[in-house]
Design an enzyme around this catalytic site. Structure first.
Site, PDB file in Angstrom:
ATOM      1  N   TYR A   1      15.647 -23.917  12.547  1.00 28.66           N
ATOM      2  CA  TYR A   1      16.021 -23.599  11.906  1.00 28.66           C
ATOM      3  C   TYR A   1      16.894 -24.738  11.139  1.00 28.66           C
ATOM      4  O   TYR A   1      16.309 -25.306   9.549  1.00 28.66           O
ATOM      5  CB  TYR A   1      17.874 -23.068  11.859  1.00 28.66           C
ATOM      6  CG  TYR A   1      16.977 -21.754  11.461  1.00 28.66           C
ATOM      7  CD1 TYR A   1      16.352 -20.871  10.266  1.00 28.66           C
ATOM      8  CD2 TYR A   1      17.072 -20.895  12.153  1.00 28.66           C
ATOM      9  CE1 TYR A   1      16.003 -19.221  10.148  1.00 28.66           C
ATOM     10  CE2 TYR A   1      16.309 -19.670  12.510  1.00 28.66           C
ATOM     11  CZ  TYR A   1      16.550 -19.292  11.520  1.00 28.66           C
ATOM     12  OH  TYR A   1      15.972 -17.526  11.380  1.00 28.66           O
TER      13      TYR A   1
ATOM     14  N   ASN B   1      14.812 -15.946   0.321  1.00 23.95           N
ATOM     15  CA  ASN B   1      14.018 -16.513   1.010  1.00 23.95           C
ATOM     16  C   ASN B   1      15.840 -16.853   1.200  1.00 23.95           C
ATOM     17  O   ASN B   1      16.435 -16.260   0.948  1.00 23.95           O
ATOM     18  CB  ASN B   1      13.573 -17.067   0.067  1.00 23.95           C
ATOM     19  CG  ASN B   1      12.371 -16.355  -0.678  1.00 23.95           C
ATOM     20  OD1 ASN B   1      11.332 -16.520   0.407  1.00 23.95           O
ATOM     21  ND2 ASN B   1      11.602 -17.372  -1.657  1.00 23.95           N
TER      22      ASN B   1
ATOM     23  N   HIS C   1      18.732 -13.093   3.004  1.00 24.65           N
ATOM     24  CA  HIS C   1      19.065 -13.062   4.771  1.00 24.65           C
ATOM     25  C   HIS C   1      19.168 -14.429   5.372  1.00 24.65           C
ATOM     26  O   HIS C   1      19.626 -15.541   6.464  1.00 24.65           O
ATOM     27  CB  HIS C   1      17.354 -13.485   4.604  1.00 24.65           C
ATOM     28  CG  HIS C   1      16.259 -11.572   4.708  1.00 24.65           C
ATOM     29  ND1 HIS C   1      15.184 -11.758   4.341  1.00 24.65           N
ATOM     30  CD2 HIS C   1      17.125 -10.431   4.958  1.00 24.65           C
ATOM     31  CE1 HIS C   1      14.617 -10.938   4.422  1.00 24.65           C
ATOM     32  NE2 HIS C   1      15.650  -9.872   4.474  1.00 24.65           N
TER      33      HIS C   1
END
Ligand code: OAD
Length: 247
Positions: A67, A101, A118
């Protein structure tokens, strides 16, 4: 003399509600990788290794690295013509963007109401106190970075197997849509893909994608095949023209 519809719009503030569901495809032309198909992230990473609570327990270092890279990529990217065109709708419509997104390109383009199903890359949250959320911009999260109560920080991303907190608001918005637009999503991930089921049968539904996803046979579907940066500005112009014609 202005027509009754325009007078109503101006005086009573009634504007049609456009609800827009977006996926990775709208950010593809900003240089952010999609998940599936050629060049998709899930060709190089396994979901269960980087995007699940188990992955976090097993190998938090790998999850953070994954991430951190996504966050760095998103910070470098700029909104494209599709993100920007959607903002223009706000002059004549109530616009609600529901996005899968985790980048912030809709916000940076100027869209006012964005619901992230999300999560958001630019936020970190406590792994033990989910309400402790921090805006970290483009910065990485490292092992040892902790919340105000001393627990390890994790990305504020909804992983596979986790609840989707924004879904009930997204479903209510979809059920109230006068126009529903789907842009750049393979419609393979639930519950996001189920939102179209909430949209009233009579509501026009526009689907924009170079590969139109397979959908059940809904009424009032308008498939617009092509790249978001080309097709979205065309649809926006069409929707704005429709309002002008009525005035
Ligand atoms: P996908 O990668 O599954 O699908 C991307 C879609 O974008 C495909 O339908 C492509 O055809 C389309 N596309 C590609 N280039 C495009 C362009 N220039 N203009 C318009 N469309 C284009 O991505 P999503 O459907 O967003 O979740 O994936 C849904 C979720 O699966 C993601 O939010 C992520 C992923 O696993 C989590 O990580 C929880």
């Amino acid at each position: 003399m202005p027509c009754i519809i325009c007078t109503t719009t101006t005086n009573l503030g009634y504007m049609k509600r456009i609800v827009i569901l977006t996926g990775a495809g709208i950010s593809a032309e900003s240089g952010i990788a999609t998940f599936r198909g050629s060049g998709g992230l899930w060709n190089n990473y396994r979901i269960e290794d980087v995007a699940s609570p188990n992955a976090w327990r097993r190998n938090p270092r790998l999850v953070l690295a994954f991430y951190n890279q996504r966050r760095a990529d998103a910070a470098k990217a700029q909104p494209n013509a599709a993100h920007k065109a959607l903002c223009e709708l706000e002059t004549h419509y109530q616009v609600h963007v529901i996005t899968q997104n985790v980048d912030d390109l809709h916000e940076r383009a100027g869209t006012t109401d964005v619901w992230h199903l999300h999560g958001k890359l630019r936020e970190a949250r406590s792994s033990d106190y989910p309400n402790l959320i921090y805006d970290i911009g483009a910065k990485p999260i490292n092992l040892g970075d902790v919340c105000s109560k001393g627990s390890q920080l994790r990305p504020n991303i909804v992983w596979f197997g986790e609840e989707v907190p924004a879904i009930s608001r997204a479903a209510s918005l979809s059920a109230a849509a006068d126009i529903f637009v789907v842009i750049g999503t393979s419609m393979q991930v639930y519950p996001a893909a189920s939102l179209i089921n909430y949209v009233p049968i009579t509501t026009p539904k526009y689907i924009i994608d170079p590969h139109i996803p397979n959908l059940p046979a809904f009424r009032n579907i308008h498939a617009m095949q092509g790249k978001a940066s080309v097709i979205v500005p065309q649809l926006v112009q069409q929707l704005l023209d429709a309002v002008q014609k009525k005035s």
